[in-house]
Design a protein around this motif. Structure first.
Motif, mmCIF file in Angstrom:
data_model
loop_
_atom_site.group_PDB
_atom_site.id
_atom_site.type_symbol
_atom_site.label_atom_id
_atom_site.label_comp_id
_atom_site.label_asym_id
_atom_site.label_seq_id
_atom_site.Cartn_x
_atom_site.Cartn_y
_atom_site.Cartn_z
ATOM 1 N N PRO A 182 0.831 -1.212 0.000
ATOM 2 C CA PRO A 182 0.000 0.000 0.000
ATOM 3 C C PRO A 182 0.860 1.253 0.000
ATOM 4 O O PRO A 182 1.977 1.252 0.521
ATOM 5 N N TYR A 183 0.351 2.290 -0.600
ATOM 6 C CA TYR A 183 1.064 3.563 -0.625
ATOM 7 C C TYR A 183 0.898 4.283 0.712
ATOM 8 O O TYR A 183 -0.166 4.237 1.332
ATOM 9 N N ALA A 184 1.954 4.919 1.153
ATOM 10 C CA ALA A 184 1.879 5.722 2.367
ATOM 11 C C ALA A 184 0.902 6.874 2.153
ATOM 12 O O ALA A 184 0.817 7.440 1.060
ATOM 13 N N VAL A 185 0.173 7.209 3.183
ATOM 14 C CA VAL A 185 -0.753 8.334 3.108
ATOM 15 C C VAL A 185 0.055 9.622 3.065
ATOM 16 O O VAL A 185 0.933 9.857 3.902
ATOM 17 N N LYS A 186 -0.220 10.455 2.059
ATOM 18 C CA LYS A 186 0.510 11.711 1.933
ATOM 19 C C LYS A 186 0.127 12.670 3.055
ATOM 20 O O LYS A 186 -1.023 12.719 3.474
ATOM 21 N N THR A 187 1.107 13.411 3.522
ATOM 22 C CA THR A 187 0.848 14.410 4.547
ATOM 23 C C THR A 187 0.950 15.803 3.946
ATOM 24 O O THR A 187 1.733 16.040 3.011
ATOM 25 N N TYR A 188 0.155 16.721 4.477
ATOM 26 C CA TYR A 188 0.116 18.100 3.984
ATOM 27 C C TYR A 188 0.225 19.061 5.156
ATOM 28 O O TYR A 188 0.040 18.675 6.316
ATOM 29 N N ALA A 189 0.533 20.290 4.858
ATOM 30 C CA ALA A 189 0.611 21.309 5.894
ATOM 31 C C ALA A 189 -0.747 21.454 6.575
ATOM 32 O O ALA A 189 -1.773 21.535 5.902
ATOM 33 N N ALA A 190 -0.754 21.442 7.907
ATOM 34 C CA ALA A 190 -2.011 21.539 8.647
ATOM 35 C C ALA A 190 -2.684 22.886 8.399
ATOM 36 O O ALA A 190 -3.912 22.968 8.259
ATOM 37 N N GLU A 191 -1.877 23.932 8.347
ATOM 38 C CA GLU A 191 -2.414 25.272 8.113
ATOM 39 C C GLU A 191 -1.556 25.997 7.073
ATOM 40 O O GLU A 191 -0.720 26.837 7.413
ATOM 41 N N PRO A 192 -1.747 25.672 5.791
ATOM 42 C CA PRO A 192 -0.959 26.347 4.755
ATOM 43 C C PRO A 192 -1.236 27.840 4.739
ATOM 44 O O PRO A 192 -2.332 28.285 5.097
ATOM 45 N N ASP A 193 -0.233 28.595 4.337
ATOM 46 C CA ASP A 193 -0.357 30.057 4.277
ATOM 47 C C ASP A 193 -1.172 30.424 3.042
ATOM 48 O O ASP A 193 -0.667 30.420 1.918
ATOM 49 N N ALA A 194 -2.452 30.731 3.250
ATOM 50 C CA ALA A 194 -3.354 31.028 2.141
ATOM 51 C C ALA A 194 -2.888 32.251 1.359
ATOM 52 O O ALA A 194 -2.982 32.284 0.129
ATOM 53 N N GLU A 195 -2.380 33.244 2.060
ATOM 54 C CA GLU A 195 -1.957 34.478 1.385
ATOM 55 C C GLU A 195 -0.793 34.203 0.430
ATOM 56 O O GLU A 195 -0.779 34.688 -0.709
ATOM 57 N N LEU A 198 -2.054 32.165 -2.625
ATOM 58 C CA LEU A 198 -2.762 32.991 -3.603
ATOM 59 C C LEU A 198 -1.803 33.925 -4.344
ATOM 60 O O LEU A 198 -2.014 34.226 -5.520
ATOM 61 N N TYR A 199 -0.746 34.357 -3.668
ATOM 62 C CA TYR A 199 0.261 35.203 -4.325
ATOM 63 C C TYR A 199 0.932 34.418 -5.454
ATOM 64 O O TYR A 199 1.073 34.922 -6.581
ATOM 65 N N ASP A 200 1.331 33.173 -5.171
ATOM 66 C CA ASP A 200 1.965 32.345 -6.198
ATOM 67 C C ASP A 200 0.963 31.950 -7.280
ATOM 68 O O ASP A 200 1.319 31.838 -8.460
ATOM 69 N N MET A 213 3.291 24.213 -7.684
ATOM 70 C CA MET A 213 2.867 25.221 -6.713
ATOM 71 C C MET A 213 2.214 24.558 -5.495
ATOM 72 O O MET A 213 2.493 24.914 -4.350
ATOM 73 N N LEU A 214 1.360 23.568 -5.744
ATOM 74 C CA LEU A 214 0.726 22.856 -4.636
ATOM 75 C C LEU A 214 1.769 22.131 -3.796
ATOM 76 O O LEU A 214 1.696 22.115 -2.564
ATOM 77 N N PRO A 231 -11.178 34.397 -5.275
ATOM 78 C CA PRO A 231 -10.243 34.933 -6.277
ATOM 79 C C PRO A 231 -10.062 34.027 -7.508
ATOM 80 O O PRO A 231 -10.014 34.511 -8.637
ATOM 81 N N PHE A 232 -9.951 32.707 -7.274
ATOM 82 C CA PHE A 232 -9.617 31.811 -8.383
ATOM 83 C C PHE A 232 -10.532 30.595 -8.526
ATOM 84 O O PHE A 232 -10.446 29.891 -9.541
ATOM 85 N N THR A 233 -11.368 30.304 -7.555
ATOM 86 C CA THR A 233 -12.219 29.116 -7.634
ATOM 87 C C THR A 233 -13.614 29.409 -7.091
ATOM 88 O O THR A 233 -13.797 30.344 -6.309
ATOM 89 N N TYR A 234 -14.560 28.588 -7.501
ATOM 90 C CA TYR A 234 -15.874 28.570 -6.855
ATOM 91 C C TYR A 234 -16.546 27.232 -7.154
ATOM 92 O O TYR A 234 -16.304 26.636 -8.214
ATOM 93 N N PRO A 235 -17.355 26.720 -6.223
ATOM 94 C CA PRO A 235 -17.979 25.409 -6.413
ATOM 95 C C PRO A 235 -19.210 25.499 -7.301
ATOM 96 O O PRO A 235 -19.942 26.494 -7.282
ATOM 97 N N VAL A 236 -19.438 24.437 -8.074
ATOM 98 C CA VAL A 236 -20.634 24.326 -8.909
ATOM 99 C C VAL A 236 -21.319 23.001 -8.588
ATOM 100 O O VAL A 236 -20.722 22.102 -7.998
ATOM 101 N N ASP A 237 -22.555 22.892 -8.984
ATOM 102 C CA ASP A 237 -23.327 21.684 -8.721
ATOM 103 C C ASP A 237 -22.683 20.485 -9.412
ATOM 104 O O ASP A 237 -22.136 20.607 -10.511
#
Length: 361
Positions: A182-195, A198-200, A213-214, A231-237
């Motif tokens: 099995p593949y190891a579960v990827k870990t991500y920053a708990a609180e990424p810097d949103a600002e 969005l700048y990048d 970038m991600l 700024p760059f995304t929005y959800p749709v049905d």
């Protein structure tokens, strides 16, 4: 954190017997479903048929891929748990590069981006199914999940070339047991810097820079959709997938469809014509949205769709708009774009279609 689960090997004889019993109880069950019900993997099931109707191939992935054009007109299939793309045609222009294991780029009737670091085992398979002889090459990752399958087409493919390819790439190992991990579960920053994210994001020059970038910000792709909401995304049905295909079919708008897994991304770049919603599956509740065209099929399992997002990426060619569809686990299933080439601006007809999709708050 490193995954501590050890390699798993299946007892070939016992697994083959269990698979045969399941097929007897549920005629027509698909191999991917059978593997899940048996707590096994698709690669392990295929391995039980080695010596009967399957041959293990060696792991010279670059050599194998470079020979695919010899097969002529084939069907290439790439899938994840929720979506399948199938293209009929020839492997034409293939280039292989990149550091380490490398990346294969296929351009032509079949278009793919192959990531060889995830390729683990491959088989040549010949089987009888519903009165048809199916001959294929099948590639799997280390977890035993299918990366890509290439099916020969009766009367159109070069079966002599297939036999030569199999002879040249047959592995010395022809065991009926398959190791999986099995593949190891990827870990991500708990609180990424949103600002900073969005700048990048605002400074993107090419859509291909989005993944890096991600990675730089250690942010899960779906979480990035949420952080960039406004700024760059929005959800749709979730019904937007059906609306996109039906509208593109009606207006003859050429679109791009991307479907991938760990080891391959298959891409459709053309118009779509015949759109159908069908139910299938042994539980009777699977609802599939299908494109059923002569040289291209897409199958999207709608009941697994959790969300859909409109995504805008700045590039040197202007704004590029896509619709990304995620499953209930927030994993990317399929992406839609208007057809464009590098150096070209996005089609206004595509932007109009996207703007008409029903938005969510």
């Amino acid at each position: 954190m490193e995954n501590v689960i050890a390699h798993k090997t299946e007892n070939g004889v016992a697994l083959a017997q269990a698979w045969a019993g399941l097929e007897a109880a549920k005629p027509g069950i698909r191999i991917r479903e059978a593997a899940k019900e048996l707590g096994s993997s698709e690669a392990a099931l295929v391995a039980t048929t080695v010596g009967k109707n399957a041959i293990r191939l060696n792991n010279d992935w670059k050599g194998l891929v470079s020979r695919l054009p010899e097969l002529g007109h084939v069907m290439s299939l790439t899938r994840n748990d929720s979506c399948i793309l199938e293209h009929k045609g020839a492997f034409e222009k293939i280039s292989i590069g990149g550091s380490g294991a490398g990346v294969g780029t296929v351009i032509g009737p079949i278009e793919s981006r192959m990531f060889f670091y995830a390729w683990h085992v491959a088989f040549a398979v010949e089987q009888e199914k519903s009165g048809r002889r199916l001959v294929s090459l099948q590639v799997f990752d280390k977890a035993g999940d299918a990366i890509m399958k290439v099916y020969m087409q009766e009367g159109k493919s070069d079966y002599d070339a297939f036999r030569r390819l199999v002879e040249d790439f047959t592995s010395e190992d022809q065991s009926q047991e398959q190791f999986t991990e099995p593949y190891a579960v990827k870990t991500y920053a708990a609180e990424p810097d949103a600002e900073e994210l969005l700048y990048d994001w605002a400074d993107l020059q090419d859509t291909h820079d989005f993944h890096s970038m991600l990675t730089k910000h250690q942010v899960h792709r779906h979480h990035a959709m949420e952080l960039a909401h406004g700024p760059f995304t929005y959800p749709v049905d979730a019904i937007s997938t059906k609306l996109i295909l039906e509208s593109a079919s009606k207006t003859k708008l050429p679109i791009m469809i991307f479907v991938g897994n760990r080891g391959n991304i298959q891409i459709h770049q053309d118009k779509v014509r015949t759109i159908r919603v069908l139910e299938r599956g042994h539980n009777g509740v699977e609802t599939w949205l299908n494109v059923l065209d002569p040289a291209f099929n897409m199958h999207l399992r709608q009941d697994t769709v959790g969300s859909a997002w409109v995504v805008k990426k700045p590039t040197r060619d202007g704004l590029v708009t896509s619709v990304e569809v995620y499953d209930h686990n927030k994993d990317l299933v399929v992406s839609f774009f208007g057809l464009r080439k590098p150096g070209q601006r996005e089609l206004e007809e595509w932007r109009t279609l996207v703007s008409s999709l029903p938005t969510l708050s």
